[in-house]
Design an enzyme around this catalytic site. Structure first.
Site, PDB file in Angstrom:
ATOM      1  N   CYS A 158     125.505   9.061  20.830  1.00  0.00           N
ATOM      2  CA  CYS A 158     124.348   8.169  20.726  1.00  0.00           C
ATOM      3  C   CYS A 158     124.679   6.730  21.124  1.00  0.00           C
ATOM      4  O   CYS A 158     123.776   5.892  21.200  1.00  0.00           O
ATOM      5  CB  CYS A 158     123.809   8.198  19.301  1.00  0.00           C
ATOM      6  SG  CYS A 158     125.063   7.788  18.085  1.00  0.00           S
ATOM      7  N   GLN A 159     125.948   6.424  21.417  1.00  0.00           N
ATOM      8  CA  GLN A 159     126.326   5.030  21.703  1.00  0.00           C
ATOM      9  C   GLN A 159     125.446   4.372  22.772  1.00  0.00           C
ATOM     10  O   GLN A 159     125.056   3.219  22.617  1.00  0.00           O
ATOM     11  CB  GLN A 159     127.804   4.922  22.129  1.00  0.00           C
ATOM     12  CG  GLN A 159     128.795   5.160  21.017  1.00  0.00           C
ATOM     13  CD  GLN A 159     129.148   6.636  20.880  1.00  0.00           C
ATOM     14  OE1 GLN A 159     128.387   7.500  21.272  1.00  0.00           O
ATOM     15  NE2 GLN A 159     130.309   6.914  20.303  1.00  0.00           N
TER      16      GLN A 159
END
Ligand code: SAM
Length: 168
Positions: A158-159
């Site tokens: 999800c970065q």
């Protein structure tokens, strides 16, 4: 980890080493092979010449394999999360974390034919939960080595979507 996995690693690690991608451990290859044999499903790197019959012969020669059903039982009976005996569908588990999505898939009759996760602590928990060490960095794995499957699960990182910047 169960003794049976250690015994299988001892017998198959040198063959597995040949097919181990950069960033993965040979144990991941061994674990994929033995679970695939227990379900009569394709093996990692079959396109490169990995021969299922030859591996089963090696296991038989070392008194580690009698038949598919008893082999599946030996591999999975002690696990906290036991996979189905028979696949309603097959799947691969990418960015697998500790294997949470795998549980939902297995509860619906799915059998995992390949997993990848590069964080060491998550890999160890995945191994404790599911009896197989995931492969490492997915970017180092040749697509053609991954066994054919019905569904691809990916708990992708999800970065890139995070609003938060952390500086250390
Ligand atoms: C959102 S988490 C996935 C959680 C997982 N679905 C579960 O049920 O536990 C994303 C995971 O991707 C892993 N990851 C990121 N880049 C990777 C790469 N190149 N190869 C393998 N794993 C990677 C991270 O270590 C992280 O554990």
């Amino acid at each position: 980890m169960s003794n049976i996995l250690e015994e299988l690693e001892t017998v198959l690690s040198s063959d597995a080493q040949v097919y181990t991608p950069e960033g993965s451990e040979s144990k991941a290859v061994v674990h994929q092979w033995v679970h695939a044999i227990a379900h009569d499903l394709p093996l990692f790197a079959e396109v490169k010449g990995v021969n299922k019959s030859a591996i089963i012969k090696t296991l038989k020669d070392n008194q580690l394999f009698k038949d598919k059903t008893s082999f599946h039982h030996k591999l999975t009976a002690h696990l906290p999360i036991v996979p189905p005996n028979k696949a309603r569908f097959t799947f691969i588990d990418l960015f697998a974390g500790i294997g949470g999505m795998r549980i939902g898939a297995q509860n619906n009759g799915g059998v995992c034919v390949f997993s990848s996760e590069f964080e060491k602590n998550a890999q160890q928990t995945y191994l404790d939960n599911h009896g197989e060490l995931p492969f490492g960095d997915i970017t180092e794995i040749a697509v053609t080595d991954i066994p054919s499957h019905d569904v691809l699960f990916a708990g992708f990182p999800c970065q890139p979507f995070s609003q938060v910047m952390v500086s250390m």
